[in-house]
Structure formats: structure tokens, C-alpha cells
Design a protein around this motif. Sequence first.
Motif, PDB file in Angstrom:
ATOM      1  N   ARG A  25      39.872  37.266  41.761  1.00  0.00           N
ATOM      2  CA  ARG A  25      38.508  37.235  39.579  1.00  0.00           C
ATOM      3  C   ARG A  25      39.354  36.688  38.682  1.00  0.00           C
ATOM      4  N   GLN A  26      39.094  36.169  38.075  1.00  0.00           N
ATOM      5  CA  GLN A  26      39.515  35.615  37.106  1.00  0.00           C
ATOM      6  C   GLN A  26      38.647  35.754  35.715  1.00  0.00           C
ATOM      7  N   PRO A  27      39.244  36.441  34.829  1.00  0.00           N
ATOM      8  CA  PRO A  27      38.429  36.174  33.819  1.00  0.00           C
ATOM      9  C   PRO A  27      38.813  34.715  32.617  1.00  0.00           C
ATOM     10  N   ILE A  28      38.111  34.613  32.601  1.00  0.00           N
ATOM     11  CA  ILE A  28      37.737  33.309  31.700  1.00  0.00           C
ATOM     12  C   ILE A  28      36.356  34.205  30.418  1.00  0.00           C
ATOM     13  N   PHE A  32      34.592  37.877  34.744  1.00  0.00           N
ATOM     14  CA  PHE A  32      35.055  37.268  35.039  1.00  0.00           C
ATOM     15  C   PHE A  32      34.784  36.591  36.316  1.00  0.00           C
ATOM     16  N   ILE A  33      35.775  35.473  36.517  1.00  0.00           N
ATOM     17  CA  ILE A  33      34.647  33.987  37.589  1.00  0.00           C
ATOM     18  C   ILE A  33      35.406  34.701  39.132  1.00  0.00           C
ATOM     19  N   GLU A  34      34.907  35.078  40.088  1.00  0.00           N
ATOM     20  CA  GLU A  34      35.113  35.389  41.403  1.00  0.00           C
ATOM     21  C   GLU A  34      35.219  33.741  42.049  1.00  0.00           C
ATOM     22  N   TYR A  35      35.940  34.023  42.928  1.00  0.00           N
ATOM     23  CA  TYR A  35      36.312  32.854  44.460  1.00  0.00           C
ATOM     24  C   TYR A  35      36.723  34.241  45.564  1.00  0.00           C
ATOM     25  N   THR A  36      35.165  33.536  46.975  1.00  0.00           N
ATOM     26  CA  THR A  36      35.702  34.238  48.317  1.00  0.00           C
ATOM     27  C   THR A  36      36.792  33.878  48.415  1.00  0.00           C
ATOM     28  N   HIS A  71      44.505  30.360  39.964  1.00  0.00           N
ATOM     29  CA  HIS A  71      44.846  28.969  41.006  1.00  0.00           C
ATOM     30  C   HIS A  71      46.409  28.734  41.007  1.00  0.00           C
ATOM     31  N   TRP A  72      47.098  30.248  40.564  1.00  0.00           N
ATOM     32  CA  TRP A  72      48.696  30.177  40.949  1.00  0.00           C
ATOM     33  C   TRP A  72      48.261  30.279  43.003  1.00  0.00           C
ATOM     34  N   PHE A  73      47.537  31.308  42.851  1.00  0.00           N
ATOM     35  CA  PHE A  73      47.642  31.634  44.385  1.00  0.00           C
ATOM     36  C   PHE A  73      46.738  30.591  45.719  1.00  0.00           C
ATOM     37  N   MET A  74      46.041  30.002  44.504  1.00  0.00           N
ATOM     38  CA  MET A  74      45.234  28.604  45.494  1.00  0.00           C
ATOM     39  C   MET A  74      45.985  27.457  45.654  1.00  0.00           C
TER      40      MET A  74
END
Length: 547
Positions: A25-28, A32-36, A71-74
Amino acid sequence: MNTFQTPLEAFSHWLQKDSDYIFLRQPINRKFIEYTRQIAYDQALCIAGALHSMGLKQGDHVALLSKNCAHWFMADLAIMLGGFISVPLYPTLDKESINEILIHSESKAVIVGKLDNYEAQKPGIPNIPKIGVALYGIQETYTWEDIVKTPTDFQPFEQNPEDLITIMYTSGTTGNPKGVMHRVKSFNQVASTGVEILEIKNQSKMFSYLPLSHIAERIGIEMVCFYTGSTASFPESLETFAEDLGSVKPNTFFAVPRIWQKFQEGVLNKIPQKKLDRLLGIPIINGIVKKKIVGKLGLTEASFCASGAAPLALSLQEWYKKLGIEIKQCYGMTEDCILSHFNLPRTNKFGTVGKPVPGVVSKLSPEGEILIKSDCLMVGYYKSPDQTKAMFTEDGFLKTGDLGEFDHDGFLSIVGRIKDQFKTDKGKYVTPSPIELELTKNTDLEHICLVGTGISQPIVLIIPSEAGWAKGREVLSKSILESVDALNPKLKKHEKIEKAVVMKEHWTVDNGLMTPSMKIRRNRIEAIHQPMYLDWFSREERVVYES
């Protein structure tokens, strides 16, 4: 508990279990923009394939320059899927340090994510492929978003437990950063052990804000998310940190002592200590007060709260305990992959860093240095065999550089660092850490550095807290002297503090006087200020203000 052999196997398990579960979950702009899990995996696989199409081969080194973000995790997942070795860089490094590490590590590409001032850092990157994330305003040769638009037929790499997974450059409290090499199996063992002994539940809520380029956050948050199928959320900025933490309400919360101190300062700015003590002493009211304070901190659902990277004052642990927050101190370092000593949910002894965790043997050298042995010790420092050899005893124990003491129950306390000891003109050694820790009880003081080389008695260099500065010089000086005068009778004659010097310049990561994990860089502070010691020492006043 699930049993895995590698981080990729752990991630794959949770991906297959529920691919639509929210992973990141990335706040912009306050949303929060969420990535499954599936979206994160698909994007990471595309990046892995793109790196191979750029000519990179299995085993090549790929750097990662970014603050904590989705994007660090990805990106790290992509590096693993591609069979590469990750080289994380602290996001605050200047162009010279970035250049030094990228060249030394022989990185063949770099992924650039969320940063505060990339334009100033960019000249430090040599002529290698750069993938930038447009979401964070990074414009580069290759754009993450363009790469992930097209599905890839790239076949993911299968991790081998014996392979290198990363080269992590230490934050350099002493000397130049060194590249610590770790194997896949070490990450696997530490993550698996941590999840079990800390009783971290599957599919928990995590909040990632300490540098992911530091081993504690990398294992304690990122790898734990891989192994427990948990969700990681991130703060948008320093200004929104409290709001973001409050909205996430993490189930586990890791912090360094400075963060715990800042939280305390925030509480005491609103409720002075005397009033807080009075409210907590009223049976019906105290529960309401505690609930409100813990709620404001965002920790109402945190079943495990931990502190590491530097010693935490016993008084601070006791202060939080009164609010119902029991902080467990942990101890580890990059070189032992943080598999070392932890206080645990049912065995937590304040003032100590706990007992050796399963798989660890520890002892003290004749000089009192803590020595560690486990299956997770570093392979070595990259391209530095002599420095590697110097870190180990003949029987294979890692030399931590920390001085310790075990109590009769087997709990370890950190006394200080060997390299931090100094001699005054009287020729006797002073270990600064325990003395500094005692002074941190005073909430008017933010950073403390005890020094004394070239003078007959120690002096203490002080950066006041915001609350301290707000009181004005006269009240601040009185506060400092009260702390020094209360402490001096407990110290040996050669340890007693002669003067306090209030510094005019803040110690920060940006000016190189703090590490990214919020420890003071003692050697740099000393190098800058040592020429002034004699002058400060000879002044009449006991509290000197740097001019």
C-alpha cells in the motif's frame, strides 16, 4: 507454521493461496495505491525479464536506490526472480558515496525509486542501465511503468539456498562502508526464526519506514511480509508519518530509540509529566488516558513493539510500560544477519537485549567483547578478504565490536563499543555509552556524545530537543546541570563529567554526523570538534554554548 527454503518459495506460497490479497500500500497525494500479490509478482517478473534483455546474466549485481516504498519490495522481488544479487543503497547517500559503492560492488544496473533529490545523486551513477519509477517523478533511460505494460514470457529463476542473495553496505559508523555478503539460506533462516519466536501472525499489517537498505528493516519487515503473507504500508513523507501510522495501525512495530524518544516528546508536549502521572494514578481515568495516547501513536493494534540499532534507556521502557506498551529490545548487526539476541513476548527483561535466539551461540572474549556464532554469519566483506578475516576468531565466532555483560539469567546487556572507548589525559579508559544512556532520561536532550581525548576529564556534547530549546538558555542550562550533577556521584573519578557543550549545528544524516539508522557517527563528530575540547574545558561556565 509454514516451512520454506527460500524467500521466493515463501512468496510463491502466498501468491498461490490468494493472488488478490493486498501485498503493498503506497500513499500518493494522501491516497493509498494498492498492489495485490499478483500485480506485484507480474510487475517484478517484467522487470526481471527486462534486465536480462539488457544483457545482464544470472549472478550479476543489481543496485537499488530508493526510500521505502512499494517499488522497493517489487524491485527486490524482481532482482530475486531474475537470479541477480541485490545491492541496496541508502537513499540519503551523496553522489560520491553512490559512485564509490556502485563501482566497488560492480553493479551492472540500478533501479531508482522514491527519492528526495535524485538530480543531486544522479551524477554518481556510472554508465549502467537505469530503471526509474515515474510514479515518484524519476525520469530515466528505462521507465518501470513502460516495462510492466507488456506481459513477459521470462521464466523466473529458482533460488538456491547456497547462492548469494545480497551485498549490503554497512552504514559506516566507523570508517568506510563495507559490502556484507549474505546467502539465500541466511535470509530464510532468520525470517523463519523471527516469525516463530516473535509470534508474528500470518497476514498481519506492517508499516515500513526505517531504511530498507538496513538489515533490520529488510528482514524484520520485508522478509517477514514474504514469509507470513502480510501487507506492507509506507508513509508518504516525514510530515504525514504520524497520520499514516495512525491509519495503518500495524500489528508489529519496530523503531530505533530516537523514534521512541520523539513519540515521548510528542506526548509530553501535550500532557506534562506531572499531569500525566496524576491522570495515570486515577483508577477509572487511567484506562481512558492510556487508550487515547496509544491511539494517537497509532499502536492500538501492535501486539509486538521492538527497539534496536542502539541501546534504549531503561527509564524509557518503564515510561512506555505505564501506558501499556511493552518494548522489547533486540540486538543484531548486518554481519550476523541480525540473528543474535532478542527479548521475546514472554521473556522480556528491561535494560537488556535478551537471550541468544535459537541457532545462536554467544560468549564474551577476555576483553568483554560479544562474540557470535550461527549458520547465518556473513560470507564475508565483498572483495575484502583481510577485513573479513579480522572479523572472526580462530574458532569461527564473529567479533561484534560491542562490549557486553550477561546476567545470572543469561540476558545480555550492551555496555558500549570497543572503538568508542577513549582515554583522558589521566590515562584511564572511559566507555561513553552507559553514561550517555543515563543522560537520555532528560527529555530536553536529543543527542549526546561523551568525549575526552586530550583533556583531563570528560565533557559531554549535547544537541537539545525541541522541548529543550523552547525553554531558553537559562532553564536549559539548569536542566542539563541537574542531570550531570545527579549522574556524577555514580561515576568513577576519571569518568565524572566536567562540562556540557551545547552544539549549534544539528547532527543529521545529511551532514554525515548520524547514520541512516539514527546512531551518532562518533568518529566524525570527534574529528570536527576535537580541536575545541581544550578551549571548552578551560571556560569558567559549566554549560558552554558553541559560538
